[in-house]
Write a protein that holds these residues in place. Sequence first.
Motif, mmCIF file in Angstrom:
data_model
loop_
_atom_site.group_PDB
_atom_site.id
_atom_site.type_symbol
_atom_site.label_atom_id
_atom_site.label_comp_id
_atom_site.label_asym_id
_atom_site.label_seq_id
_atom_site.Cartn_x
_atom_site.Cartn_y
_atom_site.Cartn_z
ATOM 1 N N LYS A 247 52.469 29.727 42.230
ATOM 2 C CA LYS A 247 51.303 29.993 41.399
ATOM 3 C C LYS A 247 50.424 31.072 42.044
ATOM 4 N N GLN A 248 50.299 30.956 43.352
ATOM 5 C CA GLN A 248 49.481 31.935 44.051
ATOM 6 C C GLN A 248 50.056 33.340 43.982
ATOM 7 N N LYS A 249 51.331 33.394 43.716
ATOM 8 C CA LYS A 249 51.988 34.697 43.724
ATOM 9 C C LYS A 249 52.021 35.359 42.346
ATOM 10 N N ILE A 250 51.613 34.610 41.351
ATOM 11 C CA ILE A 250 51.682 35.163 39.998
ATOM 12 C C ILE A 250 50.716 36.333 39.877
ATOM 13 N N PRO A 251 51.211 37.467 39.466
ATOM 14 C CA PRO A 251 50.312 38.604 39.330
ATOM 15 C C PRO A 251 49.291 38.337 38.221
ATOM 16 N N ASP A 252 48.152 38.955 38.357
ATOM 17 C CA ASP A 252 47.129 38.851 37.326
ATOM 18 C C ASP A 252 47.572 39.702 36.144
ATOM 19 N N ILE A 253 47.827 39.017 35.037
ATOM 20 C CA ILE A 253 48.357 39.721 33.873
ATOM 21 C C ILE A 253 47.394 40.808 33.409
ATOM 22 N N GLY A 254 46.085 40.474 33.411
ATOM 23 C CA GLY A 254 45.079 41.453 32.972
ATOM 24 C C GLY A 254 45.168 42.730 33.785
ATOM 25 N N ALA A 255 45.288 42.562 35.107
ATOM 26 C CA ALA A 255 45.355 43.733 35.978
ATOM 27 C C ALA A 255 46.622 44.538 35.728
ATOM 28 N N VAL A 256 47.713 43.819 35.523
ATOM 29 C CA VAL A 256 48.981 44.512 35.274
ATOM 30 C C VAL A 256 48.894 45.332 33.990
ATOM 31 N N VAL A 257 48.322 44.714 32.960
ATOM 32 C CA VAL A 257 48.219 45.394 31.663
ATOM 33 C C VAL A 257 47.308 46.614 31.779
ATOM 34 N N THR A 258 46.143 46.428 32.404
ATOM 35 C CA THR A 258 45.196 47.526 32.540
ATOM 36 C C THR A 258 45.813 48.679 33.327
ATOM 37 N N SER A 259 46.534 48.322 34.366
ATOM 38 C CA SER A 259 47.115 49.373 35.199
ATOM 39 C C SER A 259 48.137 50.200 34.416
ATOM 40 N N GLN A 260 48.625 49.645 33.325
ATOM 41 C CA GLN A 260 49.605 50.375 32.519
ATOM 42 C C GLN A 260 48.975 50.907 31.228
ATOM 43 N N GLN A 261 47.683 51.057 31.239
ATOM 44 C CA GLN A 261 46.934 51.602 30.108
ATOM 45 C C GLN A 261 47.082 50.765 28.847
ATOM 46 N N ASN A 272 51.364 24.284 27.685
ATOM 47 C CA ASN A 272 50.974 24.592 29.052
ATOM 48 C C ASN A 272 50.824 26.085 29.290
ATOM 49 N N GLY A 273 51.109 26.851 28.283
ATOM 50 C CA GLY A 273 51.129 28.286 28.475
ATOM 51 C C GLY A 273 50.000 29.014 27.768
ATOM 52 N N THR A 274 49.794 30.222 28.156
ATOM 53 C CA THR A 274 48.856 31.083 27.465
ATOM 54 C C THR A 274 49.654 32.226 26.859
ATOM 55 N N ILE A 275 49.407 32.445 25.591
ATOM 56 C CA ILE A 275 50.113 33.531 24.917
ATOM 57 C C ILE A 275 49.211 34.755 24.905
ATOM 58 N N TYR A 276 49.694 35.826 25.436
ATOM 59 C CA TYR A 276 48.921 37.063 25.422
ATOM 60 C C TYR A 276 49.573 38.035 24.446
ATOM 61 N N GLN A 277 48.741 38.712 23.691
ATOM 62 C CA GLN A 277 49.256 39.819 22.891
ATOM 63 C C GLN A 277 48.764 41.095 23.564
ATOM 64 N N ILE A 278 49.680 41.950 23.796
ATOM 65 C CA ILE A 278 49.348 43.143 24.574
ATOM 66 C C ILE A 278 49.771 44.386 23.801
ATOM 67 N N LEU A 279 48.867 45.313 23.730
ATOM 68 C CA LEU A 279 49.200 46.586 23.091
ATOM 69 C C LEU A 279 49.414 47.591 24.216
ATOM 70 N N LEU A 280 50.542 48.240 24.139
ATOM 71 C CA LEU A 280 50.932 49.067 25.278
ATOM 72 C C LEU A 280 51.478 50.406 24.788
ATOM 73 N N PRO A 281 51.064 51.518 25.394
ATOM 74 C CA PRO A 281 51.675 52.800 25.029
ATOM 75 C C PRO A 281 53.177 52.737 25.295
ATOM 76 N N ARG A 282 53.903 53.286 24.362
ATOM 77 C CA ARG A 282 55.353 53.185 24.466
ATOM 78 C C ARG A 282 55.876 53.700 25.801
ATOM 79 N N GLU A 283 55.302 54.809 26.235
ATOM 80 C CA GLU A 283 55.857 55.413 27.450
ATOM 81 C C GLU A 283 55.560 54.577 28.697
ATOM 82 N N GLN A 284 54.665 53.613 28.536
ATOM 83 C CA GLN A 284 54.336 52.778 29.699
ATOM 84 C C GLN A 284 55.233 51.549 29.795
#
Lengths: 323, 183
Positions: A247-261, A272-284
């Motif tokens: 659990k401690q090793k799980i990357p922060d999803i928000g940070a990962v998404v932001t870092s990829q624009q 038990n889960g959280t569903i995230y919808q993420i909009l991502l530039p195709r090239e990323q």
Amino acid sequence: MDCRDIMELLHDFARKRLEPTLHRQVAEHLKNCPACREELRRVRRYYDAIGREGAVPPPPDFLDATMNRIRRKSSPLRRLLGMIALPTGPGIPLGAAGLAVASVIAVFLIRPAVLFHEGSRPAAPGQVAVLDTVKEPMSVHRIRRVLRTRADSIPSAGQERATDSLLAKSYSLRTQMKDEVGATANDEAVTAQDTMEIALNVLTLPAGDESAVRSRDEEKSLREFSGVPPSAVLGGSTATRRIEHWKQKIPDIGAVVTSQQGTITGSRQSGNGTIYQILLPREQYGAFIRELGKIGNLKSPGAADRTGKVGAIELNLTIQGTR
Amino acid sequence: MIREFQQGNVDIFPLLIQRHMQIVFNLCHRIMGDYDDANDCAQETFVKIYRHLHTFKFRSSFDTWIYRIAVNTCRNSISSRHFKFRKKTVSLDNDPEGTRLPRQVGDRRSDPQVQMEREEERKAIMEALRSLPGDLRILIILRDMEERPYEEIADICGMKTGTVKSRLSRARHMLRDRLRGAL
């Protein structure tokens, strides 16, 4: 030394692998012991027989078949799966450890389509086309074939048909992880879209107390929670410790998404889960997947040197292109 | 060659396969007792070698490392549900494909009667070996057929040298019981 000791040494004696002193002692005993001499005769016949076991050559196409297999198994999606390595540790049976951790690695269970959309539906311009999630276990090649067929079968507005470019992709792959390390998701078929919508289901793990000694009931529920089959023997506190560790090793999803624009356009709890919808530039997309792949760094030291750790992991990935 | 691969020259891998395929295939064949299973395990072994070679740290010999991967691949295969539930009809000893390399003709083979007896003996041993539990069989194969030192077997199988010796002893007792009257 009595006969029992001598018999333990006869195999090495017959093959002249004993130290000189020990060899002499055994030889001395044999002079006066018919029973051990008879046993030595059997041992020698045994080695004589297995020495006659001829070598078996591999088939003539072995090299080509192996290289093809390597190429096949190095496909991008399998490489992604491979990045999620399985930890092992002393005191935990390898199989159980592999299985448990593979279950815990459900932190990256990516299973959107089945939750957001059921079945395939037509795409109008500007809308999102979604394909079925492939639920049954099948090979990557089979999944690709099915998805392409389904993409072709979706009529879009204006009677256009999706042809080469998939509007959406969905993978569901249940595979034996074994010790495959290597891989990244397939993005080759995603074409010509400005953005992609990716839904992730990130499993939320319970808070664990390393020092707690769990009751059998708690242990059972923990196993059920983490998806470890009842057959897997895993102590409650050990399981908790493991879960906490990952659990401690799980990357922060928000940070990962932001870092990829990218942006998180929505999220909701589901079990038990959280569903995230993420909009991502195709090239990323590729980079994003690689970021997710960093979970591969979680493998325990030396894990890659070992083989034979088996666990199952289920991964669903849907990539939706807008048009 | 290994360092070259680790530095990124993956094209060298076929050469590495060629150099080791005979020993890997033979080991897999001895453990699995079936030509097709051996072929599958040997191929899988090289797939794993390909994937993990970058992690090889030269702490053990390369041969030992390969053996470890091959043995574990075979173990996995033996313990797989598919293998357990499959009705095995091909004996370890049979050679239906005629794949075994021709053996050297020795002087003892000149007498057909002796030759037949020896062949029967060999078959009995291989059959008894095949009937041993997988892990014990692997130890016997590594020690008696592959002639590996105890320390290396311990390294390959991930156990202590003392454990290797005691299990080998147990395996030999079992083998001896099963071969009673045959040798």
